[in-house]
Enzyme design. Structure first.
Site, PDB file in Angstrom:
ATOM      1  CB  CYS A   1       3.340 -95.480 -60.600  1.00  0.00           C
ATOM      2  SG  CYS A   1       4.456 -96.538 -59.682  1.00  0.00           S
TER       3      CYS A   1
ATOM      4  CG  ASP B   1      -5.760 -80.423 -27.633  1.00  0.00           C
ATOM      5  OD1 ASP B   1      -5.711 -80.141 -26.432  1.00  0.00           O
ATOM      6  OD2 ASP B   1      -5.384 -81.503 -28.102  1.00  0.00           O
TER       7      ASP B   1
END
Lengths: 734, 52
Positions: A49, A453
């Protein structure tokens, strides 16, 4: 990746005079320490922001030596110009103090300026053709609404004066690429595009010179304008992916602690040569292959082999690049560094496997291959047909052939695919996934088998104590006290778990860490130890564990299991629900793999798999007709990642694994993976719909053009309508 | 139709001004950080006087 390799290679060459190979030269050290103006780049993942911009810029400008700081919110980065001697680490610490997470980036890896230049170049051409298009439209509207004779000719001449330079400038990317494909003997999509633009311009000039009624200047410029927008979208998608991928690579600023005459100097890894002595601090990644000459420790090699058990390392032990040093400082004699290291040899293997994948032809390429000859044949047939019908009127025949070319020109096609891909990859990016390759989305849509994995992918690679409730309160208190004094990952996890349980740590005196073994102290007159099995006199088991010994009592075993990655359950469940075949493949022991497979409901599992076996499994599945998605993070997965139809790796993965995969998961959460497949299927459907839309439009417009009824007004209307329709359709992705 | 003598150059000139302005913004890298620029307008730091 290749850029990094090249750079490291160059650095190595720069220092690779024969004398330097023998040992660290003074020159090399001087070059590393030479003062130069710092151009630092920090990544700011949490900035979002206006307040963030002000805070960060103001704080950095306040630092001594900093000349200027500029936040780029789009890229979430801040670039700092500073005097020599300003260290990125200090700035990162300052930002952390005011609440902003920051990471140092390696500016050498980020080639932002080069990429920006191409983007600005296309934008410039879009701007110029947009300006020209609007001005010509203004004049064309007058002609369409009935301007006659001299007025019409004047308007056409003014249009020509604007259009011809515009087409020459703005159409250059198409002409260049068309010329390239013609020389290569191919008929790419840019050939009919260039032909249409050039033919339309030439015929319009001829018509204008002979006071003809129709001129296609507006069509030529509009074609250029729309197609350039498609080009720009295409470029943006790739540029965003590339810059984020570069950022990931740049995050690991490659540095090593070089020992020269007993003094530690920080040098770039690229300057290491065999024979150098380097110091590896606990918690650091081993930067080069070599042999330990001093120090005792344990290393975590799960990224290389998938094993979750730490391995002992002492004098004589051989370490590979990428292992993580856990407990004590080690001194390593470098055996191979940079390009020659095991990590880079692996990366070379991956590069070979990748070139096979690049042969995948995308939907757009296949459509273009079928469409381009059709366009040429249609236009040529129109020319011959009208030549015959009109009894040799070349002017009329050429006019009609040009209008056929303009109308069939793949405006929608050139815009349809980039618009969908841009929209889809933007959506995925917001979900925390980064598409590195343009065709990855299409390949992802075809997936029917998923391979996961274990260590580091489905699990966090962070241990979690299992049987703490079995321990007596006093024992727990001692364990907590010992664990809190150590930085070993198992001890850290134990300390965190006991704190969470509300255990009050016992008062243990004389705490002392024995690197590579464990930690010991004195409690109520007894010696207490926490550490490796053989050190405290326990039997080493198959699962990761630490052992607690109090006085002469039999040692207690505290078992650890890997913490599940957030979203892992959701991702696996999502794939199973979608009817995909899910496999678990790991280099770990079968006990650990089976436990995880059962927990996640995966029926196909493979334990103790070597890297080559993982790749072989992928190849076997692919040979059986399956489209395999491989999800993995370790060096032992890279061959499988590169060999799979499409692959995903988390951002925490090793550089080589990230390079080998098509999609990188930026956050820790695994849940978006299943969603990505759904989005990919939707995107592919959208692309096909867009093709259908432009085909329908062609089916209506081409006969009109072939019969000679197409006016420039009709061409302009049809062209903008179809372009706008496909763009809107692309935005419908959810 | 004599009015065209003024109108056409006027329209071309205005379009040209727009084009030159676009090229100027492009050259000054005003499209490098669209998100940051959108936020910077909310920044009150240089409201009273321009940045030196």
């Amino acid at each position: 990746m290749s850029a990094i390799v090249e750079q490291e290679d160059m650095r190595m060459q720069a220092s690779a005079c024969p004398a330097c190979i023998a040992g660290p030269s003074a020159e090399r050290l001087a070059a590393a320490a030479a003062p130069r103006d710092a151009r630092l780049m920090l990544s700011l993942p949490t900035a979002h922001c206006a307040v963030c911009i002000t805070d960060v810029e103001r704080e950095l400008a306040r630092q001594p030596g900093v000349r200027s700081a500029r936040v780029n919110l789009t890229l979430k980065r801040v670039s700092v110009d500073a005097d020599p001697g300003v260290e990125a680490a200090d700035l990162v610490e300052r930002l952390a103090q005011i609440g902003y997470e920051a990471h140092e980036l390696d500016p050498d890896v980020l080639s932002a300026t080069e990429a920006d230049k191409r983007g600005r170049d296309i934008l410039m051409r879009i701007g110029v053709s947009g300006f020209a298009m609007m001005n010509i439209m203004l004049l064309s509207v007058a002609v369409w609404s009935g301007a006659q004779d001299a007025t019409r000719d004047l308007f056409h001449w003014i249009s020509a004066a604007i259009a011809l330079p515009t087409v020459a400038f703005a159409g250059k990317p198409f002409f260049v690429s068309a010329w390239g494909s013609l020389r290569g003997g191919r008929l790419g999509m840019d050939v009919p595009i260039s032909l249409a633009i050039i033919l339309a311009s030439l015929i319009s000039v001829y018509e204008t010179a002979h006071s003809g009624r129709h001129a296609y200047f507006d069509a030529a410029v509009m074609l250029t304008f729309f197609l350039l927008i498609g080009r720009y979208l295409d470029y943006r998608t790739r540029a965003v992916a590339r810059s984020a991928a570069e950022e990931l690579a740049a995050l690991e600023v490659p540095r090593a602690q070089l020992l020269s005459d007993g003094v530690e100097v920080t040098v770039p890894i690229g300057t290491l040569v065999p024979g150098d002595l380097i110091r590896i601090r606990p918690g650091a990644r081993v930067p080069a292959d070599g042999e330990v000459v001093a120090g005792n420790s344990e290393t975590d090699r799960s990224l290389l082999t998938g094993e979750s058990l730490p391995v002992w390392a002492g004098p004589g032990a051989v370490l590979s690049t990428g292992e993580v040093n856990l407990t004590g400082p080690l001194t390593l004699r470098v055996a191979a560094a940079g390009r020659a290291s095991s990590l880079h040899r692996m990366a070379d293997l991956v590069a070979a496997a990748e070139s096979a994948k690049n042969r995948y032809t995308s939907l757009a390429e296949r459509a273009a291959a079928a469409y381009a000859p059709l366009v040429h044949v249609a236009a040529f047939a129109a020319f011959l047909g009208w030549l015959k019908v009109s009894g040799g009127d070349v002017r009329l025949a050429l006019n009609i052939a040009a209008s056929v070319l303009i109308i069939t020109c793949p405006c929608a096609l050139g815009l349809a695919v980039p618009a969908v891909v841009t929209s889809a990859s933007g959506k995925l990016f917001r979900k925390g996934m980064l598409i590195k390759d343009g065709t990855a989305l299409e390949r992802l849509a075809e997936v029917d088998t998923v391979l996961f994995d274990k260590t580091g992918t489905l699990t966090m690679g962070a241990p979690e104590p299992q049987n703490l409730t079995d321990l007596a309160q006093d024992d727990l208190a001692v364990a907590a006290a010992l664990a809190e004094a150590s930085a070993h990952p198992l001890a850290l996890a134990l300390a965190e778990a006991t704190r969470a349980m509300g255990v009050q740590a016992a008062t243990v005196g004389g705490l002392r860490e024995v690197p590579g073994f464990g930690i010991e102290g004195e409690w109520q007159g007894q010696r207490v130890r926490l550490g490796r099995a053989d050190w405290v006199g326990a039997h080493p088991g198959e699962v990761t564990a630490t052992h607690l010994q109090i006085g002469d009592r039999a040692p207690l075993t505290i078992g650890f299991a890997d913490r599940l990655r957030p979203g892992a359950e959701a991702a696996v469940a999502g794939f199973l629900a979608a009817g995909k075949e899910v496999h678990l493949v790991s280099g770990d022991t079968s006990g650990a793999v089976l436990a995880l497979a059962t927990r996640l409901g995966i029926t196909h599992w493979h334990a103790g798999a070597l890297p080559a076996q993982k790749a072989a499994l992928v190849a076997k599945l692919a040979a059986g007709g399956a489209h395999v998605l491989m999800v993995g993070d370790g060096l032992n997965d890279t061959a499988a990642l590169a060999g799979a139809h499409v692959s995903i790796s988390p951002a925490s993965a090793l550089d080589a694994a990230r390079t080998a995969s098509d999609i990188v998961l930026l956050g820790a959460d695994l849940a978006p993976v299943a969603d990505a497949v759904r989005l990919a299927v939707q995107a592919r459907r959208r692309i096909k719909q867009n093709f259908a839309i432009s085909l329908i439009y062609n089916a209506v417009a081409v006969p009109i053009a072939l019969l000679g009824f197409a006016t420039p007004l009709a061409a302009a209307l049809a062209m903008s309508l179809s372009s706008v329709t496909v763009s809107l359709n692309s935005l419908r992705l959810k | 139709m004599d009015v065209l003598v003024y109108l056409i150059p006027a329209s071309l000139l205005l379009g040209g001004v727009g084009l030159v302005a676009f090229i100027w913004t492009l050259r000054h890298r005003q499209y490098d950080d669209p998100k940051g620029d959108a936020e910077r307008i909310l920044n009150t730091e240089w409201d009273d006087h321009p940045k030196p």
